[in-house]
Design a protein around this motif. Sequence first.
Motif, PDB file in Angstrom:
ATOM      1  N   ALA A   1       0.815  -1.210   0.000  1.00  0.00           N
ATOM      2  CA  ALA A   1       0.000   0.000   0.000  1.00  0.00           C
ATOM      3  C   ALA A   1       0.851   1.264   0.000  1.00  0.00           C
TER       4      ALA A   1
ATOM      5  N   GLN B   1      -7.975  -0.929   0.461  1.00  0.00           N
ATOM      6  CA  GLN B   1      -7.548  -0.557   1.813  1.00  0.00           C
ATOM      7  C   GLN B   1      -6.843   0.799   1.820  1.00  0.00           C
ATOM      8  N   ARG B   2      -6.284   1.175   0.671  1.00  0.00           N
ATOM      9  CA  ARG B   2      -5.621   2.483   0.545  1.00  0.00           C
ATOM     10  C   ARG B   2      -6.614   3.592   0.261  1.00  0.00           C
TER      11      ARG B   2
ATOM     12  N   GLN C   1     -12.499 -10.397   1.685  1.00  0.00           N
ATOM     13  CA  GLN C   1     -11.700  -9.332   2.287  1.00  0.00           C
ATOM     14  C   GLN C   1     -12.283  -7.954   1.977  1.00  0.00           C
TER      15      GLN C   1
ATOM     16  N   VAL D   1     -13.966  -3.835   3.985  1.00  0.00           N
ATOM     17  CA  VAL D   1     -13.355  -2.523   3.737  1.00  0.00           C
ATOM     18  C   VAL D   1     -14.451  -1.504   3.409  1.00  0.00           C
TER      19      VAL D   1
END
Length: 321
Positions: A93, A123-124, A183, A187
């Motif tokens: 990331a 996630q970033r 996953q 998020v």
Amino acid sequence: MTRSEKALQLFEVWAPDDSPWSDWAKPVLFTYAAEPRPPSQPSPTPPPPPSPPSPPLAGTESDSPTPDDALLQPVPLPIAEPASAPKVISLEARLLPDPASHCALVIDLPGPASFHAGVVAAQRGYRPVPLHNCTAGPAPGSFAAGFQAAQSNDPSAPPRTSSGSDLVRVDALIAALLEATAQLEKVRIDPLAPPAFLIDSARLDGKPSYGMYDNRWLLFPQDMPSGRMLRSQGIERVLVIRERGDVIHDLRSILRGWKREMLQIEKLSLADGAVTPMSIELSRFAAFGDYVMQFLIGLRTNSGGGFGGRVPDVSSSGGFS
């Protein structure tokens, strides 16, 4: 829950209604991901060649098939060579620009790595947009069952499984897609997050031969938003992420259009972590060369959407297309 409902549920994790980039997400792989998966098994290998018949004893009638009988014997289809253990390609990331920097990502990594990198981008603070557009070949001897499964919402219907002769191994893509979806559900992504387009850099790898299922695929300009659309959403720069090397002609053609729309194009090489400006020739001659290449490859489209079709015998005019 029916298969179509499950496929839609999976798809909405990647393409929610509130994201302006959801219109470009491809649903093809999600139809397979919604099907019950058979237990994982090692890649099939070609059957051994038949042993030569033993000569008949003197004075006895031979049990060996006659030439006419031999024509009726089943001919095994070629099987794609089992792939070696894939090299682990990871995206950190810290290598990604701040989503507030008006940057869009194009993640052009081999097969499953593109989905895993998409989760890192999410996630970033980016919205991952899967563009994978290939289908899986029917299992040998079960085309009818596979076709019925494609038309049925019955969860107990037989699943469409990879034939083992696919040029692009869809099973590995589906496994990565399901893992990444689990996953991604955890998020929280801003509805106005900039896009991270996910592409399989191995989409044109392999050489088809008779009996194999050619599911290689291409990107076309309409598969991604125009430069004008990107700019209208505040995007000023595009970062292409590759393991190493240059992009191939279909993506280069799209990047050329974006550069003409005054977008800055850069490339991140994961081999050394370097970010460099991409040199893209804007001449009509270069654009025509990339355009011609798309027709010389000879890909096969699928009536169910996406790319994929059986390679026919050169002596026949048939085959799935």
